[in-house]
Design a protein around this motif. Sequence first.
Motif, PDB file in Angstrom:
ATOM      1  N   GLY A  21      64.979  35.259 -78.291  1.00  0.00           N
ATOM      2  CA  GLY A  21      64.684  34.329 -79.371  1.00  0.00           C
ATOM      3  C   GLY A  21      63.867  33.147 -78.898  1.00  0.00           C
ATOM      4  O   GLY A  21      62.957  32.686 -79.595  1.00  0.00           O
ATOM      5  N   MET A  24      60.342  34.314 -78.410  1.00  0.00           N
ATOM      6  CA  MET A  24      59.652  34.459 -79.694  1.00  0.00           C
ATOM      7  C   MET A  24      59.244  33.109 -80.272  1.00  0.00           C
ATOM      8  O   MET A  24      58.252  33.033 -80.994  1.00  0.00           O
ATOM      9  CB  MET A  24      60.545  35.196 -80.688  1.00  0.00           C
ATOM     10  N   GLY A  29      52.951  34.658 -82.672  1.00  0.00           N
ATOM     11  CA  GLY A  29      53.203  35.914 -83.357  1.00  0.00           C
ATOM     12  C   GLY A  29      54.261  35.738 -84.431  1.00  0.00           C
ATOM     13  O   GLY A  29      54.806  34.652 -84.626  1.00  0.00           O
ATOM     14  N   ARG A  30      54.541  36.820 -85.103  1.00  0.00           N
ATOM     15  CA  ARG A  30      55.511  36.768 -86.189  1.00  0.00           C
ATOM     16  C   ARG A  30      56.817  37.404 -85.719  1.00  0.00           C
ATOM     17  O   ARG A  30      56.847  38.210 -84.815  1.00  0.00           O
ATOM     18  CB  ARG A  30      54.974  37.514 -87.390  1.00  0.00           C
ATOM     19  N   GLY A  31      57.874  37.053 -86.383  1.00  0.00           N
ATOM     20  CA  GLY A  31      59.170  37.606 -86.049  1.00  0.00           C
ATOM     21  C   GLY A  31      60.271  36.688 -86.528  1.00  0.00           C
ATOM     22  O   GLY A  31      60.037  35.566 -86.950  1.00  0.00           O
ATOM     23  N   SER A  32      61.478  37.187 -86.494  1.00  0.00           N
ATOM     24  CA  SER A  32      62.630  36.397 -86.929  1.00  0.00           C
ATOM     25  C   SER A  32      63.222  35.684 -85.710  1.00  0.00           C
ATOM     26  O   SER A  32      64.355  35.929 -85.318  1.00  0.00           O
ATOM     27  CB  SER A  32      63.663  37.297 -87.599  1.00  0.00           C
ATOM     28  N   SER A  33      62.444  34.808 -85.124  1.00  0.00           N
ATOM     29  CA  SER A  33      62.824  34.184 -83.868  1.00  0.00           C
ATOM     30  C   SER A  33      64.021  33.258 -84.015  1.00  0.00           C
ATOM     31  O   SER A  33      64.876  33.199 -83.135  1.00  0.00           O
ATOM     32  CB  SER A  33      61.646  33.422 -83.284  1.00  0.00           C
ATOM     33  N   VAL A  36      67.289  35.347 -84.228  1.00  0.00           N
ATOM     34  CA  VAL A  36      67.644  35.930 -82.935  1.00  0.00           C
ATOM     35  C   VAL A  36      68.151  34.849 -81.983  1.00  0.00           C
ATOM     36  O   VAL A  36      69.144  35.051 -81.274  1.00  0.00           O
ATOM     37  CB  VAL A  36      66.439  36.683 -82.324  1.00  0.00           C
TER      38      VAL A  36
END
Length: 57
Positions: A21, A24, A29-33, A36
């Motif tokens: 996490g 991220m 970039g994209r993501g559910s950091s 997480v």
Amino acid sequence: MPERTIGKALAAVGAPLALAGLAMQVLPGRGSSVLVLVLGLALLMTGVVMSAAAACS
């Protein structure tokens, strides 16, 4: 299953999740950091507290 073993397992799962996490958050970039990171920190802290509580009693 002993409480200390469960705590160690939770901490072992939480540490890499928290690091992922954090990575991220830093890397573009994209993501559910945030999800997480929060989940990893929660598992890590719960595991540490469970292990410490079992060791003290």
